[in-house]
Design a protein around this motif. Structure first.
Motif, PDB file in Angstrom:
ATOM      1  N   LYS A   1     -19.210  11.344  32.696  1.00 42.14           N
ATOM      2  CA  LYS A   1     -19.901  12.717  33.117  1.00 42.14           C
ATOM      3  C   LYS A   1     -19.173  13.466  32.202  1.00 42.14           C
ATOM      4  O   LYS A   1     -18.067  13.697  32.115  1.00 42.14           O
ATOM      5  CB  LYS A   1     -19.269  12.888  34.405  1.00 42.14           C
ATOM      6  CG  LYS A   1     -20.521  12.687  35.782  1.00 42.14           C
ATOM      7  CD  LYS A   1     -20.114  12.948  36.862  1.00 42.14           C
ATOM      8  CE  LYS A   1     -20.231  14.383  37.287  1.00 42.14           C
ATOM      9  NZ  LYS A   1     -20.198  14.709  38.485  1.00 42.14           N
ATOM     10  N   ARG A   2     -20.059  14.555  31.614  1.00 43.22           N
ATOM     11  CA  ARG A   2     -19.229  15.800  30.758  1.00 43.22           C
ATOM     12  C   ARG A   2     -19.112  17.120  31.442  1.00 43.22           C
ATOM     13  O   ARG A   2     -19.915  17.479  32.033  1.00 43.22           O
ATOM     14  CB  ARG A   2     -20.482  15.882  29.593  1.00 43.22           C
ATOM     15  CG  ARG A   2     -20.737  14.490  28.675  1.00 43.22           C
ATOM     16  CD  ARG A   2     -21.151  14.618  27.380  1.00 43.22           C
ATOM     17  NE  ARG A   2     -21.437  13.393  26.716  1.00 43.22           N
ATOM     18  CZ  ARG A   2     -22.618  13.162  26.813  1.00 43.22           C
ATOM     19  NH1 ARG A   2     -23.630  13.278  27.441  1.00 43.22           N
ATOM     20  NH2 ARG A   2     -22.703  11.579  26.271  1.00 43.22           N
ATOM     21  N   LEU A   3     -18.037  17.577  30.982  1.00 45.81           N
ATOM     22  CA  LEU A   3     -17.952  19.081  31.372  1.00 45.81           C
ATOM     23  C   LEU A   3     -18.652  19.695  30.521  1.00 45.81           C
ATOM     24  O   LEU A   3     -19.146  19.331  29.241  1.00 45.81           O
ATOM     25  CB  LEU A   3     -16.523  19.416  31.097  1.00 45.81           C
ATOM     26  CG  LEU A   3     -15.586  18.439  32.294  1.00 45.81           C
ATOM     27  CD1 LEU A   3     -13.876  18.727  31.999  1.00 45.81           C
ATOM     28  CD2 LEU A   3     -15.955  18.661  33.622  1.00 45.81           C
ATOM     29  N   ILE A   4     -18.702  21.078  30.574  1.00 43.97           N
ATOM     30  CA  ILE A   4     -19.451  21.864  29.496  1.00 43.97           C
ATOM     31  C   ILE A   4     -18.986  21.641  28.207  1.00 43.97           C
ATOM     32  O   ILE A   4     -20.025  21.387  27.469  1.00 43.97           O
ATOM     33  CB  ILE A   4     -19.333  23.305  30.021  1.00 43.97           C
ATOM     34  CG1 ILE A   4     -20.132  23.630  31.442  1.00 43.97           C
ATOM     35  CG2 ILE A   4     -20.078  24.095  29.013  1.00 43.97           C
ATOM     36  CD1 ILE A   4     -20.055  25.138  31.916  1.00 43.97           C
ATOM     37  N   LYS A   5     -17.931  21.886  27.974  1.00 40.12           N
ATOM     38  CA  LYS A   5     -17.474  21.491  26.557  1.00 40.12           C
ATOM     39  C   LYS A   5     -17.968  20.450  25.834  1.00 40.12           C
ATOM     40  O   LYS A   5     -18.160  20.159  24.610  1.00 40.12           O
ATOM     41  CB  LYS A   5     -15.755  21.999  26.191  1.00 40.12           C
ATOM     42  CG  LYS A   5     -15.418  23.375  26.051  1.00 40.12           C
ATOM     43  CD  LYS A   5     -14.118  23.510  25.777  1.00 40.12           C
ATOM     44  CE  LYS A   5     -13.739  24.711  25.401  1.00 40.12           C
ATOM     45  NZ  LYS A   5     -12.380  25.133  24.863  1.00 40.12           N
ATOM     46  N   GLU A   6     -17.436  19.195  26.820  1.00 40.33           N
ATOM     47  CA  GLU A   6     -17.737  17.745  26.420  1.00 40.33           C
ATOM     48  C   GLU A   6     -19.189  17.720  26.036  1.00 40.33           C
ATOM     49  O   GLU A   6     -19.572  17.139  25.078  1.00 40.33           O
ATOM     50  CB  GLU A   6     -17.249  16.919  27.340  1.00 40.33           C
ATOM     51  CG  GLU A   6     -15.947  16.822  27.598  1.00 40.33           C
ATOM     52  CD  GLU A   6     -15.582  16.257  28.713  1.00 40.33           C
ATOM     53  OE1 GLU A   6     -14.186  15.982  28.961  1.00 40.33           O
ATOM     54  OE2 GLU A   6     -16.167  16.023  29.720  1.00 40.33           O
ATOM     55  N   GLU A   7     -20.136  18.588  26.744  1.00 40.08           N
ATOM     56  CA  GLU A   7     -21.712  18.473  26.613  1.00 40.08           C
ATOM     57  C   GLU A   7     -22.018  19.187  25.202  1.00 40.08           C
ATOM     58  O   GLU A   7     -22.740  18.379  24.515  1.00 40.08           O
ATOM     59  CB  GLU A   7     -22.266  19.403  27.749  1.00 40.08           C
ATOM     60  CG  GLU A   7     -23.788  18.984  27.726  1.00 40.08           C
ATOM     61  CD  GLU A   7     -24.334  17.589  28.070  1.00 40.08           C
ATOM     62  OE1 GLU A   7     -23.554  16.996  29.251  1.00 40.08           O
ATOM     63  OE2 GLU A   7     -25.132  17.072  27.568  1.00 40.08           O
ATOM     64  N   ARG A   8     -21.418  20.267  24.904  1.00 39.58           N
ATOM     65  CA  ARG A   8     -21.831  20.738  23.800  1.00 39.58           C
ATOM     66  C   ARG A   8     -21.120  20.194  22.571  1.00 39.58           C
ATOM     67  O   ARG A   8     -21.993  19.799  21.639  1.00 39.58           O
ATOM     68  CB  ARG A   8     -21.031  22.364  23.710  1.00 39.58           C
ATOM     69  CG  ARG A   8     -21.736  23.093  24.770  1.00 39.58           C
ATOM     70  CD  ARG A   8     -21.123  24.543  24.703  1.00 39.58           C
ATOM     71  NE  ARG A   8     -21.149  25.357  23.748  1.00 39.58           N
ATOM     72  CZ  ARG A   8     -22.187  26.117  23.481  1.00 39.58           C
ATOM     73  NH1 ARG A   8     -23.130  26.370  24.464  1.00 39.58           N
ATOM     74  NH2 ARG A   8     -22.248  26.693  22.229  1.00 39.58           N
TER      75      ARG A   8
END
Ligand SMILES: [Zn+2]
Length: 216
Positions: free
Chosen positions: A138-145
């Motif tokens: 599950k990604r946080l916003i920074k991880e998603e980007r």
């Protein structure tokens, strides 16, 4: 991640001062690493920090050890912290050979697999998974980007490779070769695309980064 090379000459400030982050250290690391983060292989620009391969918290004796110092981007350095002190060393190991690095487009995640099963390889794979996919996928916003940027770059590279496969002109080959030069980003991932597309022999001279090529 790929194998890294480090200049033999130790920057002066490491032995002459109590610092590990002298200007000469940063300058040499930028040059040795072709201005890329040694973990994610993104270009550093001004966003770089000195990463202690084995953390200062747990290995204070290696605080000024030249071989323990690398440049990482803020994202990788912050996430690594003191949690991943037992990775394979990119100075000793051809990381691109020992860790498969791929974008799994079907599952929208980065996938990593070690070809050798030991603690250090497992640790490195776990670190990379966490950086690209977040905790428990599950990604946080920074991880998603961070992941999206990597994915876009690999889509762009794949297009160039397919172009060359469909139309093997000199020009199309040069475009792929250019993407494989040592100062370019994400070579660890590109390496596995080249292998998966059965182009290893074709680009054998372009994928030797930082290592003496050994014919297997
Ligand atoms: Zn990074």
């Amino acid at each position: 991640m790929i194998r890294e090379k480090k200049s033999e000459e130790v920057p002066l400030s490491l032995s002459a001062t109590a610092r590990y982050d002298g200007e000469d250290v940063k300058r040499q690391l930028l040059e040795d690493q072709h201005e890329k983060c040694y973990i994610c292989e993104r270009k550093l620009g001004t966003d770089f920090q000195i990463d202690h391969f084995k953390s200062q918290e747990n290995y204070s004796n290696l605080r000024q050890d030249w071989r323990n110092l690398f440049l990482a981007c803020g994202y990788c350095n912050g996430k690594k912290s003191d949690r991943f002190d037992n990775n394979i060393s990119p100075l000793d190991v051809n990381v691109e050979d020992e860790i498969e690095q791929r974008i799994d487009f079907n599952h929208n995640k980065a996938s990593f697999r070690a070809v050798i099963d030991d603690e250090q390889h497992r640790n490195t794979v776990e670190m990379l998974c966490r950086f690209y996919n977040g905790k428990q996928n599950k990604r946080l916003i920074k991880e998603e980007r961070f992941f999206d940027e990597a994915k876009q770059k690999m889509i762009s590279f794949l297009r160039k490779v397919y172009n060359y496969q469909m139309d093997s002109t000199r020009e199309n080959r040069d475009i792929v070769a250019e993407e494989l030069s040592v100062e370019k980003e994400m070579l660890g991932f590109k390496y596995w695309i080249i292998l998966d597309c059965h182009l290893k022999d074709e680009f054998i001279n372009e994928i030797k980064w930082n290592k003496e090529w050994t014919i297997k």
